[in-house]
Each structure stands twice: as C-alpha cells, then as structure tokens.
Design an enzyme around this catalytic site. Structure first.
Site, PDB file in Angstrom:
ATOM      1  CG  HIS A 307      -3.527  -1.214  -3.144  1.00  0.00           C
ATOM      2  ND1 HIS A 307      -3.507   0.121  -3.460  1.00  0.00           N
ATOM      3  CD2 HIS A 307      -3.579  -1.892  -4.306  1.00  0.00           C
ATOM      4  CE1 HIS A 307      -3.561   0.233  -4.771  1.00  0.00           C
ATOM      5  NE2 HIS A 307      -3.603  -0.967  -5.310  1.00  0.00           N
ATOM      6  CG  ASP A 364      -3.160  -8.861  -8.243  1.00  0.00           C
ATOM      7  OD1 ASP A 364      -3.811  -9.000  -9.288  1.00  0.00           O
ATOM      8  OD2 ASP A 364      -2.284  -8.007  -8.084  1.00  0.00           O
TER       9      ASP A 364
HETATM   10  N1  ACO Z   1       2.435  -9.033   4.231  1.00  0.00           N
HETATM   11  C1  ACO Z   1       3.016  -8.710   5.418  1.00  0.00           C
HETATM   12  N2  ACO Z   1       3.346  -7.442   5.771  1.00  0.00           N
HETATM   13  C2  ACO Z   1       3.076  -6.467   4.873  1.00  0.00           C
HETATM   14  C3  ACO Z   1       2.459  -6.719   3.625  1.00  0.00           C
HETATM   15  C4  ACO Z   1       2.134  -8.063   3.310  1.00  0.00           C
HETATM   16  N3  ACO Z   1       1.561  -8.368   2.139  1.00  0.00           N
HETATM   17  N4  ACO Z   1       2.316  -5.561   2.938  1.00  0.00           N
HETATM   18  C5  ACO Z   1       2.818  -4.603   3.741  1.00  0.00           C
HETATM   19  N5  ACO Z   1       3.270  -5.136   4.915  1.00  0.00           N
HETATM   20  C6  ACO Z   1       3.828  -4.409   6.059  1.00  0.00           C
HETATM   21  C7  ACO Z   1       5.247  -3.953   5.790  1.00  0.00           C
HETATM   22  O1  ACO Z   1       6.199  -4.912   6.228  1.00  0.00           O
HETATM   23  C8  ACO Z   1       5.297  -2.684   6.612  1.00  0.00           C
HETATM   24  O2  ACO Z   1       5.439  -3.041   7.977  1.00  0.00           O
HETATM   25  P1  ACO Z   1       6.261  -2.090   9.006  1.00  0.00           P
HETATM   26  O3  ACO Z   1       5.480  -0.796   9.050  1.00  0.00           O
HETATM   27  O4  ACO Z   1       6.275  -2.851  10.288  1.00  0.00           O
HETATM   28  O5  ACO Z   1       7.628  -1.931   8.396  1.00  0.00           O
HETATM   29  C9  ACO Z   1       3.906  -2.076   6.460  1.00  0.00           C
HETATM   30  O6  ACO Z   1       3.053  -3.222   6.211  1.00  0.00           O
HETATM   31  C10 ACO Z   1       3.773  -1.076   5.286  1.00  0.00           C
HETATM   32  O7  ACO Z   1       4.222  -1.743   4.100  1.00  0.00           O
HETATM   33  P2  ACO Z   1       4.932  -1.014   2.871  1.00  0.00           P
HETATM   34  O8  ACO Z   1       5.718  -2.032   2.100  1.00  0.00           O
HETATM   35  O9  ACO Z   1       5.663   0.191   3.380  1.00  0.00           O
HETATM   36  O10 ACO Z   1       3.681  -0.516   2.040  1.00  0.00           O
HETATM   37  P3  ACO Z   1       3.723  -0.031   0.546  1.00  0.00           P
HETATM   38  O11 ACO Z   1       2.567   0.851   0.364  1.00  0.00           O
HETATM   39  O12 ACO Z   1       5.074   0.486   0.186  1.00  0.00           O
HETATM   40  O13 ACO Z   1       3.549  -1.400  -0.299  1.00  0.00           O
HETATM   41  C11 ACO Z   1       2.578  -3.243  -1.406  1.00  0.00           C
HETATM   42  C12 ACO Z   1       2.369  -1.822  -0.852  1.00  0.00           C
HETATM   43  C13 ACO Z   1       3.834  -3.268  -2.317  1.00  0.00           C
HETATM   44  C14 ACO Z   1       1.370  -3.626  -2.256  1.00  0.00           C
HETATM   45  C15 ACO Z   1       2.779  -4.227  -0.217  1.00  0.00           C
HETATM   46  O14 ACO Z   1       1.623  -4.194   0.602  1.00  0.00           O
HETATM   47  C16 ACO Z   1       3.065  -5.665  -0.680  1.00  0.00           C
HETATM   48  O15 ACO Z   1       4.230  -6.002  -0.899  1.00  0.00           O
HETATM   49  N6  ACO Z   1       2.007  -6.521  -0.819  1.00  0.00           N
HETATM   50  C17 ACO Z   1       2.186  -7.865  -1.319  1.00  0.00           C
HETATM   51  C18 ACO Z   1       2.298  -7.850  -2.851  1.00  0.00           C
HETATM   52  C19 ACO Z   1       0.984  -7.559  -3.535  1.00  0.00           C
HETATM   53  O16 ACO Z   1      -0.041  -8.143  -3.216  1.00  0.00           O
HETATM   54  N7  ACO Z   1       1.036  -6.662  -4.542  1.00  0.00           N
HETATM   55  C20 ACO Z   1      -0.146  -6.322  -5.365  1.00  0.00           C
HETATM   56  C21 ACO Z   1      -0.580  -4.913  -5.127  1.00  0.00           C
HETATM   57  S1  ACO Z   1      -2.053  -4.566  -6.044  1.00  0.00           S
HETATM   58  C22 ACO Z   1      -1.513  -4.326  -7.612  1.00  0.00           C
HETATM   59  O17 ACO Z   1      -0.447  -3.864  -7.875  1.00  0.00           O
HETATM   60  C23 ACO Z   1      -2.415  -4.702  -8.681  1.00  0.00           C
END
Ligand code: ACO
Length: 428
Positions: A307, A364
C-alpha cells in the site's frame, strides 16, 4: 511559535513555515515556493511526498495502521455504526441524531429513481463490457438527466446533489450486474434500508422471493463502511482534481470510477481472486508464487499486498479477514481460495523481501472472497468498492468546492528536444 524549514540555493536562504495538522502531522508550506525562488519547482512523481490539500474528513497514519472518519476510529464504526450513518458522518461531519438519520435516509431514498432513458444507454453495451466502464458512463450520463447547476455556496444545493447521487448510484451499480447476468432490470424498494435495498436491487428475481440473510447484509454493510473514504487516494484525488475545474459532481464522480477501476487501485480486489484461482489451478504451491513476486525479471506482483500509505498493517484488512472467516463459516462455504489466501499471507509475512519493503495485505486481499461468497461475479467486485467509496468522493468534492480550492494544475520538468527549426518534408 511554528517550526521553520530553510531552503538554501546559490547562497540565498529562504525560510518556510512548518505548520501541523490536528494529529501533529508536520508539513512544509510550499504554496509560494516557485514565486519566492524565482521559478524553481518541486518534483514528486506519484505525489509520494506531496499533500494536495488540507482536509477535515479522514485521518490516516500508515505507520501506526490508524484510519478515522471525522475523528471516529474505523474499528468502532465497523462494529457499532452502519453504512447510512457513515454516509451522513462523512457528508455532514458529525454523527446524526435518530431524527436526522431518518430524514437523511428518506432524502436519499427519495432519489432512487433513474430516468428510463438511461436504460437505453445501458442496453447499447454488450453484456461482455466491464461493469466499471458501464458504471462510469451511466454516472456521467446522469448529468444530462439532472442538469440543474449546483451553487457551491449553497448548502441546500450541495445536499441535494449529494443525496441525488447517493440515491441513484446503487441502482446504476446493480444494473451493471444485471447486464452481466442478462437479468431484467430492477427498481428500488423504499420500504427497505439502503443496504438491503442495494442487495435486492442486485439479486431480486421477478418470479421469486428474495431471502435476506442477516449475515450477508451485515457483512455487506461492514464492507461498505470500510471502503467509505480513504483520504487522497488515486480516485479521490481524481474526483477533486476534475471538480477543481468546476466540473459538476456527477461527471467528477464518473472520473473517480474510472480511476478506481485500475488494478493498482480498486481493481485489485478482482485481481486478487483471479490470482488465487490461478494459484489453485496451478496446484496450490504458494511458495512458487511468492518467489515469482520477488523475481525482478518477472512482472508478477502479489495482488492485494502493499500500500502506498500503510507500511505496518492495513486496519481494514484485519476487520475484513475476520468478516471473511465469519461469512464463509456461517454460509457453510468451503472456499479453497480462502485457504490459499491464508497460506499466501503467512508465507509472504515471513519472507524477508516483504518484511523489508513493509508489504502487508491490504483491504482488497480478503474482500473479493466475501463478494464471491455472496454470488457476485468477479468483474463486479470493483463496482462494490465504488458503491462504498461514493460518500467519501462526494464529501471530498464538496469540501474542495467549499474551500474554494484553485484549479489543480501540476507543473512539469521538460525533458524533450531543445528548440529546433521545422524541417521541410523534402529535406527530412
Ligand atoms: N508484490 C511484490 N512486490 C511488491 C508489491 C507486491 N504486491 N508491492 C510493492 N512491491 C515492491 C516493489 O517492486 C518495490 O520493490 P523495489 O524497492 O525492490 O523496487 C517496492 O515493493 C516498493 O513498491 P512501489 O511500487 O514503489 O510502492 P508504491 O507505494 O508505489 O505502490 C502499490 C503501492 C501500487 C499498492 C503496490 O504495492 C502494488 O502494486 N500492490 C499490488 C496491487 C494492489 O494490491 N493494489 C491495491 C492497493 S489498495 C487500494 O488501492 C484500495
């Protein structure tokens, strides 16, 4: 005396105020930064460090896993309140008396008729159209059927616009389900409460009675409460940004529905269940999928994990996990996907990759399993989220207009070609 922050550039120093919000959140007030620095801007893609507004609606502390609507903790609201009361709270800022609540619910239900002409727009969609695309279109279309302009300074106008949309939106949402299923459209039953009515709007068949299981209605009510607002997330920021151009409420909310559709935002609840089914079909080897999510050469992410703001736990996920257990148990449903979800959560929470990046299950991760237990098709899950988020979007839109916020217009840093002269076609 408030804190100060200094910006030093080319030997000159500028001081900026560091005020605080109600919960002592500090911020640097950069609203005059560009004019004070002679043209320098701040760059923050994805707004990871940028507050776009001040707001008195929702407080969220991602480090501590705190979520409050108008000061009331989400855990208390989920346990003691109901969705209609939460809609009122978000809109008006205070909990209602019984009399105020009854009037509010009646006002909302007074607006539960949608022009029959809207059904013509609906019928033009193929039944394979994604319900979120249909919902966004129908919400925007409401503007044409309710063209009266809203005066942002008039409490009465704002209230009327809010209850109009709160009344009609569940009808439109239910129609997107009935379109997918090929069922005849249904209309509101104003003898029922808001959530019961939404349930019957979706599931009532013309030729048979509908049983309302209190377990389902309670769980649905709770899910709607948990989704009702979440401060400046992607869809809410979209609603505020579109509305900042003084675009009307219905068109702004339609844009919010489109933003919510994305799999990185509200669309994640659909993506989670599809992922769990895929893992199940693949033999249920959870570790294999955790490893895939960690592999930087693989685009796969664990949907429902991570998140932007919660870096400890998502308080909504805790409540939902319990609700998912209760609902599936009481309905006597054995869902193998729930077992896979639990194993996946366990494996990820013990894994250094997820621990070091503070990736926890979000709201979710479990909500889709409950929706599926209700018999809601997977592609409808994000529509359920939208019905929950509606009061938050409306309250935020109204706050933005009442605070007289300027039009949202970010700047950019240009990285394209420098100035060059046009080349005639025969010389290229
Ligand atoms: N699975 C694996 N790795 C992940 C995940 C995941 N679900 N989420 C983040 N990471 C990793 C990224 O690859 C990144 O790794 P790195 O530092 O080695 O490059 C690190 O964690 C940080 O991730 P970001 O994408 O920079 O974090 P951001 O805050 O931009 O994204 C997000 C948040 C979009 C929710 C992301 O965690 C994601 O894509 N999750 C899966 C989709 C999801 O569940 N979305 C619902 C969110 S809740 C809502 O909107 C109601």
């Amino acid at each position: 005396m408030s804190d100060k922050a200094k910006f030093i550039h080319n030997g000159s120093e500028l001081e900026f105020d560091v005020p605080q919000g109600t919960m002592n959140e500090k911020y640097v007030d950069f609203s005059n930064f560009r004019s004070q620095t002679g043209g320098i801007i701040t760059l923050d893609p994805g707004y990871k460090n940028t507050g776009s507004c001040t707001s008195a609606i929702t407080y969220l502390d991602g480090e501590e896993g705190v979520l409050m609507y108008r000061g009331y903790p989400i855990e208390q609201l989920a346990e003691k309140s109901n969705f209609v009361e939460v809609m009122y709270l978000l809109l008006k800022g205070e909990l209602p008396t019984q009399e105020e609540l009854t009037k509010f619910e009646n006002d909302v239900m007074d607006h539960d008729m949608v022009s029959e002409d809207v059904t013509k727009i609906l019928s033009a969609f193929p039944s394979t159209a994604h319900p979120m695309g249909v919902l966004s279109t129908l919400t925007s279309a409401l503007t044409a059927f309710n063209p009266k302009a809203v005066d942002a300074k008039s409490e009465t106008d704002m209230y009327r616009a809010a209850v109009t949309l709160m009344g009609k939106f569940p009808v439109l949402a239910s129609w997107t389900l009935r379109k997918v299923k090929g069922w005849p459209l249904n209309y509101s039953d104003n003898k029922l409460g808001y959530v019961e009515n939404f349930y019957q709007l979706m599931f009532k068949q013309p030729n048979r009675d509908l049983e309302m299981d209190p377990v389902i209605i309670n769980a649905l009510d709770k899910l709607l409460i948990l989704h009702a607002d979440h401060e400046q997330n992607c869809s809410t920021s979209t609603v505020r940004l579109v509305g900042s151009a003084h675009t009307g409420l219905f068109a702004s909310i339609s844009a919010g529905v489109s933003a919510l559709w994305g799999p990185l935002h509200g669309g994640a609840n659909q993506a989670v269940v599809e992922m769990l089914d895929q893992i199940k079909e693949d033999g249920g080897n959870v570790q294999k999928w955790v490893d895939k999510a960690k592999d930087k050469n693989d685009d796969f992410r664990l949907m429902g994990f991570g998140h932007r703001v919660y870096k400890n736990f998502d308080p909504r996920a805790r409540i939902i996990k319990k609700a998912a257990d209760q609902v599936l148990d009481k309905l006597g449903i054995q869902d193998e996907s729930l077992e896979i979800a639990k194993k996946l959560e366990q494996a990820a929470l013990e894994d250094e990759y997820f621990i070091s990046r503070k990736l926890y299950p979000n709201v979710d991760f479990y909500s889709g399993l409950i929706y599926r237990a209700f018999g809601i098709p997977t592609e409808m899950f994000t529509v359920m989220f939208a019905v929950g988020r509606l009061p938050g979007w409306i309250a935020q839109w109204i706050e933005m207009r009442q605070n007289n916020e300027p039009i949202g217009r970010p700047r950019q840093i240009y990285t394209g070609a420098p100035k060059r002269d046009y080349i005639d076609m025969n010389k290229r």
